[in-house]
Every structure is written in C-alpha cells, then in structure tokens.
Design a protein around this motif. Structure first.
Motif, PDB file in Angstrom:
ATOM      1  N   ALA A   1      -0.249 -11.652 -12.871  1.00  0.00           N
ATOM      2  CA  ALA A   1      -1.599 -11.197 -12.518  1.00  0.00           C
ATOM      3  C   ALA A   1      -2.645 -12.178 -13.013  1.00  0.00           C
ATOM      4  O   ALA A   1      -3.597 -12.522 -12.284  1.00  0.00           O
ATOM      5  CB  ALA A   1      -1.836  -9.805 -13.107  1.00  0.00           C
TER       6      ALA A   1
ATOM      7  N   ARG B   1       3.293  -0.657 -10.394  1.00  0.00           N
ATOM      8  CA  ARG B   1       1.902  -0.663  -9.937  1.00  0.00           C
ATOM      9  C   ARG B   1       1.257  -2.023 -10.244  1.00  0.00           C
ATOM     10  O   ARG B   1       0.542  -2.590  -9.406  1.00  0.00           O
ATOM     11  CB  ARG B   1       1.111   0.465 -10.598  1.00  0.00           C
ATOM     12  CG  ARG B   1      -0.353   0.492 -10.180  1.00  0.00           C
ATOM     13  CD  ARG B   1      -1.121   1.704 -10.702  1.00  0.00           C
ATOM     14  NE  ARG B   1      -2.524   1.613 -10.316  1.00  0.00           N
ATOM     15  CZ  ARG B   1      -2.993   1.909  -9.111  1.00  0.00           C
ATOM     16  NH1 ARG B   1      -2.161   2.342  -8.175  1.00  0.00           N
ATOM     17  NH2 ARG B   1      -4.280   1.793  -8.828  1.00  0.00           N
TER      18      ARG B   1
ATOM     19  N   LEU C   1      -8.292  -7.391  -7.158  1.00  0.00           N
ATOM     20  CA  LEU C   1      -6.933  -6.862  -7.244  1.00  0.00           C
ATOM     21  C   LEU C   1      -6.186  -7.450  -8.448  1.00  0.00           C
ATOM     22  O   LEU C   1      -5.455  -6.749  -9.155  1.00  0.00           O
ATOM     23  CB  LEU C   1      -6.169  -7.168  -5.961  1.00  0.00           C
ATOM     24  CG  LEU C   1      -6.584  -6.352  -4.732  1.00  0.00           C
ATOM     25  CD1 LEU C   1      -6.025  -6.982  -3.464  1.00  0.00           C
ATOM     26  CD2 LEU C   1      -6.095  -4.905  -4.864  1.00  0.00           C
TER      27      LEU C   1
ATOM     28  N   ALA D   1      -2.127   6.371 -10.298  1.00  0.00           N
ATOM     29  CA  ALA D   1      -2.908   5.293 -10.900  1.00  0.00           C
ATOM     30  C   ALA D   1      -3.069   5.460 -12.408  1.00  0.00           C
ATOM     31  O   ALA D   1      -3.305   4.473 -13.118  1.00  0.00           O
ATOM     32  CB  ALA D   1      -4.282   5.212 -10.235  1.00  0.00           C
TER      33      ALA D   1
ATOM     34  N   LEU E   1       1.894   1.673  -3.547  1.00  0.00           N
ATOM     35  CA  LEU E   1       0.792   2.138  -4.395  1.00  0.00           C
ATOM     36  C   LEU E   1       0.487   3.616  -4.143  1.00  0.00           C
ATOM     37  O   LEU E   1       0.107   4.345  -5.072  1.00  0.00           O
ATOM     38  CB  LEU E   1      -0.448   1.287  -4.154  1.00  0.00           C
ATOM     39  CG  LEU E   1      -0.380  -0.143  -4.729  1.00  0.00           C
ATOM     40  CD1 LEU E   1      -1.513  -0.994  -4.183  1.00  0.00           C
ATOM     41  CD2 LEU E   1      -0.419  -0.109  -6.251  1.00  0.00           C
TER      42      LEU E   1
ATOM     43  N   GLN F   1       0.838  -1.198   0.000  1.00  0.00           N
ATOM     44  CA  GLN F   1       0.000   0.000   0.000  1.00  0.00           C
ATOM     45  C   GLN F   1       0.878   1.256   0.000  1.00  0.00           C
ATOM     46  O   GLN F   1       0.556   2.238  -0.687  1.00  0.00           O
ATOM     47  CB  GLN F   1      -0.925   0.006   1.220  1.00  0.00           C
ATOM     48  CG  GLN F   1      -1.965   1.115   1.175  1.00  0.00           C
ATOM     49  CD  GLN F   1      -2.839   1.036  -0.069  1.00  0.00           C
ATOM     50  OE1 GLN F   1      -3.460   0.011  -0.346  1.00  0.00           O
ATOM     51  NE2 GLN F   1      -2.899   2.124  -0.842  1.00  0.00           N
TER      52      GLN F   1
ATOM     53  N   GLN G   1      -7.361  -5.800 -11.598  1.00  0.00           N
ATOM     54  CA  GLN G   1      -6.722  -4.486 -11.711  1.00  0.00           C
ATOM     55  C   GLN G   1      -5.264  -4.615 -12.152  1.00  0.00           C
ATOM     56  O   GLN G   1      -4.763  -3.812 -12.950  1.00  0.00           O
ATOM     57  CB  GLN G   1      -6.777  -3.753 -10.374  1.00  0.00           C
ATOM     58  CG  GLN G   1      -8.156  -3.295  -9.932  1.00  0.00           C
ATOM     59  CD  GLN G   1      -8.078  -2.524  -8.623  1.00  0.00           C
ATOM     60  OE1 GLN G   1      -7.360  -1.527  -8.516  1.00  0.00           O
ATOM     61  NE2 GLN G   1      -8.795  -2.991  -7.609  1.00  0.00           N
ATOM     62  N   ALA G   2      -4.597  -5.652 -11.649  1.00  0.00           N
ATOM     63  CA  ALA G   2      -3.196  -5.867 -11.996  1.00  0.00           C
ATOM     64  C   ALA G   2      -3.049  -6.212 -13.479  1.00  0.00           C
ATOM     65  O   ALA G   2      -2.103  -5.764 -14.139  1.00  0.00           O
ATOM     66  CB  ALA G   2      -2.601  -6.980 -11.136  1.00  0.00           C
TER      67      ALA G   2
ATOM     68  N   ALA H   1      -0.459  -8.043  -4.061  1.00  0.00           N
ATOM     69  CA  ALA H   1      -1.543  -7.866  -3.088  1.00  0.00           C
ATOM     70  C   ALA H   1      -2.605  -8.936  -3.296  1.00  0.00           C
ATOM     71  O   ALA H   1      -3.160  -9.484  -2.331  1.00  0.00           O
ATOM     72  CB  ALA H   1      -2.148  -6.471  -3.229  1.00  0.00           C
TER      73      ALA H   1
ATOM     74  N   LEU I   1      -0.168  -4.598  -7.321  1.00  0.00           N
ATOM     75  CA  LEU I   1      -1.536  -5.113  -7.300  1.00  0.00           C
ATOM     76  C   LEU I   1      -1.546  -6.639  -7.377  1.00  0.00           C
ATOM     77  O   LEU I   1      -2.339  -7.303  -6.676  1.00  0.00           O
ATOM     78  CB  LEU I   1      -2.323  -4.514  -8.462  1.00  0.00           C
ATOM     79  CG  LEU I   1      -2.656  -3.019  -8.348  1.00  0.00           C
ATOM     80  CD1 LEU I   1      -3.120  -2.465  -9.691  1.00  0.00           C
ATOM     81  CD2 LEU I   1      -3.727  -2.783  -7.277  1.00  0.00           C
TER      82      LEU I   1
END
Length: 459
Positions: free
Chosen positions: A333, A290, A313, A283, A278, A275, A316-317, A297, A294
């Motif tokens: 990801a 980034r 997450l 973003a 990030l 975090q 998003q990654a 995470a 993600l």
C-alpha cells in the motif's frame, strides 16, 4: 525456423550425434523415439549379458544419472555380478562413469529412452516401486532435498501406489517451495490435485480442503510467472467456497485472483472483482484481505492514470493494513501511495513512502515485497531523471536473485527497468548484454516483447 523448445529438445536428447539430430529435428519436441531409431539403439543392448541388461533396465527407470549404491540396492545383484555387468555396459559405450556421484549415466538420452520404452509395463512398475523405496530411505534421513523429494514422488506415482504418491507429492511441493523452485512446486501440487479424488481422506493428509490446495497451486503458478494458470486454479476454488456461508474466505480468494492475474485481465474486470471482495468484508473488522483489495484497487487506478483516486485508495489500504497488523500488505500500500505521489511530482514524499515500504517488507520477512519496492524505486529514479540510481537499483536486485534464487521468474519482467535506465545513460553495450541474456531464456511473451522493443531502441 525451429522454435526454442525444438532446439532444446534436440540438444538434450541427441548428445550431438548427427544422425540423432537429423531424426529428432523432423519431429515434435518430446515425441517418443522413432521405431527405426529405437530398434537400432536396442541392437547394442540385446548383445549384452542378462545381468548387464538388468542393470540398464534399472538405470533407465532411475533417471538421467544414477548413483552406484542406489543401483546396487535396486538390482539386488551381489557386488561381483554388479561390477561385471557395469563394466560390460561401460565397455560397450552404453553407460558413462559419473565420478562425482559416484555413479553412471547413459551415453545418450535417446538410448535411455529406448531401453525404458522397451520394458514391459509390469517391469516398469516394479522398478519404479524399488526406486521409490530406495530413494525414500535417503529422503527420510536427509530431510528436505527438493530434487530428491520430487524423484521420490515421481517413482511412487509411476509405481501406482497412489496413497504414497499423494503424500510424496505434497512433501515434494513443500520442499520445492522452500528451495524457491516454483515450477517443481507447481508440478507436484498439480499431481496432488490429480490424485485428490483417488485417495481416501485427502483432507486429513493435507490438513485442508481441495480449495486450499487449489490456492496453494495458484501461488506456485504465480511464482512461476504463469498468471493464466494461477487464475484458473482460483477459478476452480471459488465455486467450492460458498459466499453465503463463508464470506471472508470467498472474498480472500477473489483478492488472490486479482493479485495473481495482473497481466491477464482488464482493469474493469479486476476492479469489479475487488469490489465484490470489498462488499463481503466489513470495513470495521481488521482484515488483511481488505487491505490487499484496497491496495490492488489503487494499483489499477494508477494504471488508468486516475492518480487522485489511486492515492485515496492507497491511503485507505495503509490504514487497513495497520489495523490488521499486516506489514506486507502495508508495504504494498505504501509503495502504491509512493507511486501516486511520484506521478504528481512530489518526489520527496514518494521516496519517503518507498523507504517505508522497504522497511515494512523487511519487517514482514517478505522478499517478494522487497523486490516490488526495488522495482518501484527503479521506475521512480527514471521518472526523476536519476538513471544512475535506477541502473544501480536494478543491478543490486539482480545480484540478490543470483545469490538466493528467489524471483528468477519475476526477473524476466523486472529487468526491463534496469535496461531502460542503461539506455538513458548511453550504456548501450551493458543494455544489450542484459537484453541478450534474458532474451535467450524462456520468457513470458509480454516480457519478451518489452525486451525486444528495448533491443530495437539500442540498434
């Protein structure tokens, strides 16, 4: 009972001689030759002629095995005198002929240690310098021989030529990296870090600052399956990069720390670090870091069984990795998104995502990412009850490791999935064979614990 390190030390240094075994068995591994044993060994050396003693001294500094041509260059003896000296040492059973070099080796490792330890400091320094010069000539013509590069770096360092030792250590680290030899790479990078403050303008030589070299050492330690040391290098690098003036690089180091310390931190610690990273990365700006933050995470949320959050997450990654045009990050990801789908029973989606992850790993040219995909597939097959495919995936991956050498340290963890598949299939002998093969190696404690549990399950 003796530790594995003690057994290896005694076997390597004693040559199987019972008296030597007895002397070494009561000492800590790596301790110098005991004085009583050293004096006994040197009695045989002292009876030789001066040229023979000179050859033994040069050979002891050169290493466990030395080539005839190199020994000739280091000693500067004329061919006839060298032949006579070598024949004398061989006839006295102090040196053995190594026909594959061609060259020579000490009959016992302890004998070499005794001869080396008896040299005056000035003698050792001068001989190391001569060996460095001779081997450097070979390296300059042979290119990227990792073993030779490491020897050159060792000799320049022992010769106290610190600028050359620094340059040689960096070259040896690069050669070891290309040869998939992370332990040697790490040793050379640590040597370079040790010399950083003792040479002039190290930034120009390395093409970067000390934080960059610390990050390289962290990658090597991670490849060598030493996550504690990998994290310690990043911890040393972080204070050297001010987040106020270089937020992107500071965030990058935070992400690398999490990527390299999965087994040595708690979920809360990792998620907090991610975090922080990030928070430093906009973003709306394409950023591989980034995407990695993600993705990692998502991995930790999966470990906490927070599947829905992990899936979000990971998705998003995937988007962040595509924006950054980073297929390796996207591969990871997609893999974690596949794990999330598998965890809720959507196996078709999970398999499709893992197929995408494999394609992306190949596109990125990342054997590490491809290995993670194969590991993930193995565990997915287990989750689906398709243990034959799980065992086959593990076998294919192990054959790749044996073929190209990459991932030997990671194999000590990842073979566990194959073993569990074999147990589920009732292939007890195959499972035990793998367990015994890997338990005989120098394993990280967690891998040893898992394999020991698997062994107990079979028994």
């Amino acid at each position: 009972p003796p530790t594995r390190a003690m057994v290896v030390d005694v076997v390597d240094r004693s040559g199987g001689v019972p008296f030597y075994v007895e002397e070494l068995a009561i000492r800590t591994p790596g301790q110098p030759v005991p004085d009583t044993l050293k004096d006994l060994l040197l009695l045989r050396v002292e009876g030789l002629s001066r040229p023979a003693q000179r050859v033994l001294a040069a050979a002891s500094v050169g290493g466990a095995r030395v080539a005839h041509t190199d020994l000739s260059a280091v000693t500067d003896l004329d061919p006839g005198a060298l032949e006579d000296a070598l024949r004398e040492a061989v006839d006295a059973q102090l040196l053995l002929v190594e026909r594959d070099l061609p060259g020579y080796a000490f009959r016992h490792a302890l004998l070499r240690e005794a001869v080396l330890g008896d040299l005056r400091p000035g003698q050792q320094t001068a001989l190391h310098e001569r060996w460095a010069q001779v081997l450097q000539q070979h390296l300059d013509t042979s290119g990227t021989d990792a073993g030779l590069a490491v020897r050159v770096a060792h000799h320049w360092y022992a010769a106290l030529d610190l600028p050359r030792a620094f340059t040689a250590a960096l070259a040896a680290a690069e050669a070891a990296h290309d040869a998939h030899a992370p332990q040697e790479e790490l040793a050379m990078l640590e040597r370079a870090l040790q010399l950083w403050a003792r040479v002039s303008d190290p930034e120009t030589v390395t093409g970067g600052d000390r934080a960059a070299l610390l990050e390289r050492a962290s990658h090597a330690a991670f490849d060598a399956a030493d996550q504690d040391r990998a994290a310690s290098f990043i911890d040393a690098a972080l204070p050297e990069v001010d987040p106020a003036t270089d937020s992107h690089r500071h965030a990058h180091l935070l992400v690398v720390r999490v990527r390299h310390s999965y087994l040595s931190v708690t979920p809360a610690q990792s998620l907090d670090t991610l975090q922080r990273a990030l928070d430093l990365i906009p973003a709306d700006v394409p950023s591989s870091d980034r995407a990695w933050a993600l993705a990692k995470a998502a991995e930790w949320r999966l470990a906490l069984d927070e599947v829905d959050l992990a899936a979000d997450l990971a998705a998003q990654a995937v988007d962040a990795a595509r924006l950054a045009q980073d297929p390796e990050a996207e591969s990871h990801a997609a893999l974690y998104l596949g794990h999330a789908k598998g965890a809720v029973g959507d196996f078709d989606a999970a398999l499709a995502l893992m197929e995408d992850a494999g394609r992306l790993a190949i596109e990125a040219g990342s054997r590490r990412a491809l290995s993670y995909v194969r590991l993930g597939l193995g565990y997915l097959w287990q989750l689906m009850g398709r243990f034959t495919e799980g065992a086959q995936t593990g076998r294919v991956w192990r054959e790749q490791v044996q073929r190209d050498g990459f991932g030997r340290t990671q194999a000590k963890f990842w073979v566990i999935g194959e073993v569990l598949s074999l147990i589920a299939l009732g292939r007890w002998d195959d499972a035990m064979g793998l367990v015994d093969e890997f338990l005989a190696q120098d394993l990280p404690r967690l891998a040893e614990a898992y394999l020991s549990l698997a062994r107990a399950q079979v028994l």
